[in-house]
Write a protein that holds these residues in place. Structure first.
Motif, PDB file in Angstrom:
ATOM      1  N   THR A  18       1.279  -9.724  12.180  1.00 10.89           N
ATOM      2  CA  THR A  18       0.104  -8.635  11.706  1.00 10.89           C
ATOM      3  C   THR A  18       0.811  -7.604  10.658  1.00 10.89           C
ATOM      4  O   THR A  18       1.635  -6.986  11.269  1.00 10.89           O
ATOM      5  N   ILE A  19       0.022  -7.553   9.663  1.00 10.21           N
ATOM      6  CA  ILE A  19       0.406  -6.238   8.781  1.00 10.21           C
ATOM      7  C   ILE A  19      -0.791  -5.338   8.758  1.00 10.21           C
ATOM      8  O   ILE A  19      -1.772  -5.703   8.514  1.00 10.21           O
ATOM      9  N   VAL A  20      -0.574  -3.808   9.128  1.00 12.50           N
ATOM     10  CA  VAL A  20      -1.780  -2.913   9.009  1.00 12.50           C
ATOM     11  C   VAL A  20      -0.952  -1.942   7.821  1.00 12.50           C
ATOM     12  O   VAL A  20      -0.254  -1.385   7.988  1.00 12.50           O
ATOM     13  N   ALA A  21      -1.870  -1.954   6.774  1.00 13.73           N
ATOM     14  CA  ALA A  21      -1.468  -1.038   5.696  1.00 13.73           C
ATOM     15  C   ALA A  21      -2.718  -0.114   5.329  1.00 13.73           C
ATOM     16  O   ALA A  21      -3.829  -0.229   5.682  1.00 13.73           O
ATOM     17  N   ARG A  22      -2.275   0.961   4.712  1.00 14.76           N
ATOM     18  CA  ARG A  22      -3.230   2.025   4.385  1.00 14.76           C
ATOM     19  C   ARG A  22      -3.009   2.215   2.671  1.00 14.76           C
ATOM     20  O   ARG A  22      -1.923   2.380   2.225  1.00 14.76           O
ATOM     21  N   THR A  23      -4.194   2.250   2.046  1.00 14.12           N
ATOM     22  CA  THR A  23      -3.958   2.483   0.608  1.00 14.12           C
ATOM     23  C   THR A  23      -5.212   3.500   0.393  1.00 14.12           C
ATOM     24  O   THR A  23      -6.524   3.129   0.542  1.00 14.12           O
ATOM     25  N   GLY A  24      -4.843   4.724  -0.036  1.00 15.24           N
ATOM     26  CA  GLY A  24      -5.913   5.806  -0.316  1.00 15.24           C
ATOM     27  C   GLY A  24      -6.924   6.035   1.054  1.00 15.24           C
ATOM     28  O   GLY A  24      -6.182   6.161   2.202  1.00 15.24           O
ATOM     29  N   ASN A  25      -8.032   5.695   0.951  1.00 18.92           N
ATOM     30  CA  ASN A  25      -8.969   5.759   1.902  1.00 18.92           C
ATOM     31  C   ASN A  25      -9.550   4.698   2.816  1.00 18.92           C
ATOM     32  O   ASN A  25     -10.683   4.442   3.200  1.00 18.92           O
ATOM     33  N   LYS A  36       0.310  -7.564   0.673  1.00 19.48           N
ATOM     34  CA  LYS A  36       0.452  -6.925  -0.718  1.00 19.48           C
ATOM     35  C   LYS A  36      -0.599  -7.379  -1.512  1.00 19.48           C
ATOM     36  O   LYS A  36      -1.534  -6.580  -2.313  1.00 19.48           O
ATOM     37  N   GLU A  37      -1.063  -8.644  -1.548  1.00 24.50           N
ATOM     38  CA  GLU A  37      -1.991  -9.020  -2.521  1.00 24.50           C
ATOM     39  C   GLU A  37      -3.560  -8.586  -2.057  1.00 24.50           C
ATOM     40  O   GLU A  37      -4.326  -8.287  -2.679  1.00 24.50           O
ATOM     41  N   ALA A  38      -3.682  -8.419  -0.675  1.00 28.59           N
ATOM     42  CA  ALA A  38      -5.183  -8.024  -0.280  1.00 28.59           C
ATOM     43  C   ALA A  38      -5.338  -6.671  -0.430  1.00 28.59           C
ATOM     44  O   ALA A  38      -6.259  -5.986  -0.631  1.00 28.59           O
ATOM     45  N   THR A  39      -4.196  -5.930  -0.297  1.00 30.02           N
ATOM     46  CA  THR A  39      -3.981  -4.361  -0.527  1.00 30.02           C
ATOM     47  C   THR A  39      -4.241  -3.939  -2.025  1.00 30.02           C
ATOM     48  O   THR A  39      -5.070  -3.117  -2.495  1.00 30.02           O
ATOM     49  N   VAL A  84      -8.180   1.143   5.100  1.00 34.93           N
ATOM     50  CA  VAL A  84      -6.864   0.474   5.993  1.00 34.93           C
ATOM     51  C   VAL A  84      -7.277  -1.203   5.846  1.00 34.93           C
ATOM     52  O   VAL A  84      -8.488  -1.641   5.941  1.00 34.93           O
ATOM     53  N   VAL A  85      -6.346  -1.783   5.647  1.00 32.18           N
ATOM     54  CA  VAL A  85      -6.206  -2.990   5.631  1.00 32.18           C
ATOM     55  C   VAL A  85      -5.533  -3.738   6.420  1.00 32.18           C
ATOM     56  O   VAL A  85      -4.167  -3.447   6.849  1.00 32.18           O
ATOM     57  N   THR A  86      -6.220  -4.549   7.284  1.00 31.49           N
ATOM     58  CA  THR A  86      -5.280  -5.430   8.502  1.00 31.49           C
ATOM     59  C   THR A  86      -5.305  -6.963   8.218  1.00 31.49           C
ATOM     60  O   THR A  86      -6.355  -7.442   7.912  1.00 31.49           O
ATOM     61  N   LEU A  87      -3.965  -7.473   8.103  1.00 30.91           N
ATOM     62  CA  LEU A  87      -4.019  -8.901   7.869  1.00 30.91           C
ATOM     63  C   LEU A  87      -3.086  -9.555   8.995  1.00 30.91           C
ATOM     64  O   LEU A  87      -2.177  -9.040   9.412  1.00 30.91           O
ATOM     65  N   GLY A  88      -3.732 -10.577   9.474  1.00 33.24           N
ATOM     66  CA  GLY A  88      -3.236 -11.382  10.813  1.00 33.24           C
ATOM     67  C   GLY A  88      -3.117 -12.718  10.342  1.00 33.24           C
ATOM     68  O   GLY A  88      -3.712 -13.516   9.529  1.00 33.24           O
ATOM     69  N   GLY A 125       0.791  -1.066  -0.145  1.00 35.46           N
ATOM     70  CA  GLY A 125       0.074   0.087  -0.014  1.00 35.46           C
ATOM     71  C   GLY A 125       0.776   1.219   0.087  1.00 35.46           C
ATOM     72  O   GLY A 125       2.150   1.249  -0.450  1.00 35.46           O
ATOM     73  N   GLU A 126       0.267   2.239   0.542  1.00 37.47           N
ATOM     74  CA  GLU A 126       1.007   3.632   0.475  1.00 37.47           C
ATOM     75  C   GLU A 126       1.691   3.721   1.957  1.00 37.47           C
ATOM     76  O   GLU A 126       2.730   4.508   1.911  1.00 37.47           O
ATOM     77  N   GLU A 127       1.555   3.004   3.067  1.00 40.87           N
ATOM     78  CA  GLU A 127       2.272   2.670   4.090  1.00 40.87           C
ATOM     79  C   GLU A 127       1.885   1.752   4.781  1.00 40.87           C
ATOM     80  O   GLU A 127       0.400   1.478   4.799  1.00 40.87           O
ATOM     81  N   ALA A 128       2.529   1.065   5.660  1.00 38.67           N
ATOM     82  CA  ALA A 128       2.412  -0.086   6.306  1.00 38.67           C
ATOM     83  C   ALA A 128       3.338  -0.559   7.514  1.00 38.67           C
ATOM     84  O   ALA A 128       4.380  -0.012   7.301  1.00 38.67           O
TER      85      ALA A 128
END
Length: 242
Positions: A193-200, A232-235, A202-206, A172-175
Motif C-alpha cells: 500500500t502506498i499512501v501519498a499526498r500532493t498539495g491538498n 506515481k501515475e495516480a498521483t 491524499v492518494v491511497t493505492l493498494g 507526490g510531495e510525501e509518501a
C-alpha cells in the motif's frame, strides 16, 4: 468677587449631578476636546471589531480544485500489467456522495495457469481532496493531517503480519510504503500500500495478491515495486486533472 460668581455657580451645579455627568459635561474646555477625541477613537475601534471579536485569519487557497476520474487515473496498460486477466479493464468505481471531495476505483483478475495454479491480483486507488476553510485550516494542512492518519490506519490493519513501513520516494510531495501479510479464507495474501499526498489531495493505492492451487505467492518486493510505479501515475493524474 462678582467676576468669580459665575464660576462658583458652575462648580456647585456640577457637584449636584451624578459623577458620570460631571465627567461628560462639567470638565474644562480642554478636557472636553480630549474626551471627544478619545470617544471618536473608541467608536471607530468598536465599529471595526463588533463585540470585541477578532476576524478569523485568512487561509491559503487550496492548490487543487478537483479530482481526476478515479477509474481513469491509471492507464489501461498499467492495469493490465498489474492485474493479468483483469475482469473489467474500465474498473469498478466506488460510491461517493461528493465526487469533488473523494472517489475510488478497483480492478481484480484471476490468471489461471492450469496445473501450475492460479494467480489472483487486486488493485485499487482512492482520492481525498480537502478545501481551505477559515477557522479550520488550509487544504494542504488538512491533507497533511489526513495523510498521517491514513498511514497509521493502514499500519494498524487488523491481523496484519510482518508490517514494514518505509518512505516511497518520487511519489507526490510525501509518501509512505506499507507492506504486510494477511491470511484470508485460508490463503496467504501479500499487500503493498502506498499512501501519498500532493498539495491538498491524499492518494491511497493498494495492491495485493496470492497464489491458488499450488501457484507461488507474489514476491513482496516486486509487488511493492509495481505498487510504487502505479502510485506515481495516480498521483500525477491529480495535477493533470487541474
Amino acid at each position: 468677587m462678582h467676576r468669580s460668581a459665575p464660576r462658583l455657580t458652575r462648580i456647585l451645579a456640577c457637584a449636584a449631578v451624578p459623577v458620570m455627568l460631571v465627567v461628560a459635561g462639567c470638565s474644562s474646555d480642554s478636557d472636553s476636546k480630549g474626551s471627544g477625541s478619545d470617544g471618536g477613537s473608541s467608536s471607530s475601534s468598536e465599529a471595526s471589531s463588533p463585540g470585541g471579536e477578532q476576524s478569523p485569519a485568512a487561509v491559503e487557497p487550496a492548490k487543487y480544485a478537483k479530482l481526476p476520474q478515479p477509474c481513469k487515473a491509471l492507464t489501461s496498460k498499467t492495469v493490465e500489467e498489474l492485474v493479468p486477466k483483469v475482469k473489467n479493464k474500465s474498473g469498478t468505481a466506488g460510491t461517493s456522495n461528493d465526487t469533488a471531495a473523494r472517489g475510488s476505483c478497483s480492478w481484480n483478475g484471476l490468471e489461471d495457469k492450469g496445473v501450475k495454479g492460479s494467480n489472483y491480483r487486486w488493485l485499487d486507488v482512492s482520492f481525498q481532496r480537502f478545501e481551505s476553510e477559515s477557522g479550520v485550516g488550509s487544504g494542504e494542512d488538512r491533507a497533511k493531517d489526513a495523510y498521517e492518519k491514513e498511514v497509521a490506519a493502514v499500519r494498524a490493519t487488523e491481523k496484519a503480519k510482518s508490517v514494514n513501513t518505509s518512505p516511497a520516494s518520487g511519489v507526490g510531495e510525501e509518501a509512505t510504503a506499507i507492506s504486510y501479510g494477511l491470511t484470508k479464507s485460508g490463503e496467504d495474501f501479500k499487500y503493498a500500500t502506498i499512501v501519498a499526498r500532493t498539495g491538498n489531495v491524499v492518494v491511497t493505492l493498494g495492491y495485493n495478491g496470492t497464489g491458488f492451487a499450488g501457484a507461488k505467492n507474489p514476491d513482496p518486493s516486486q509487488l511493492m515495486k509495481e505498487a510504487v510505479t502505479a502510485a506515481k501515475e495516480a498521483t500525477a493524474s491529480v495535477a493533470k486533472a487541474n
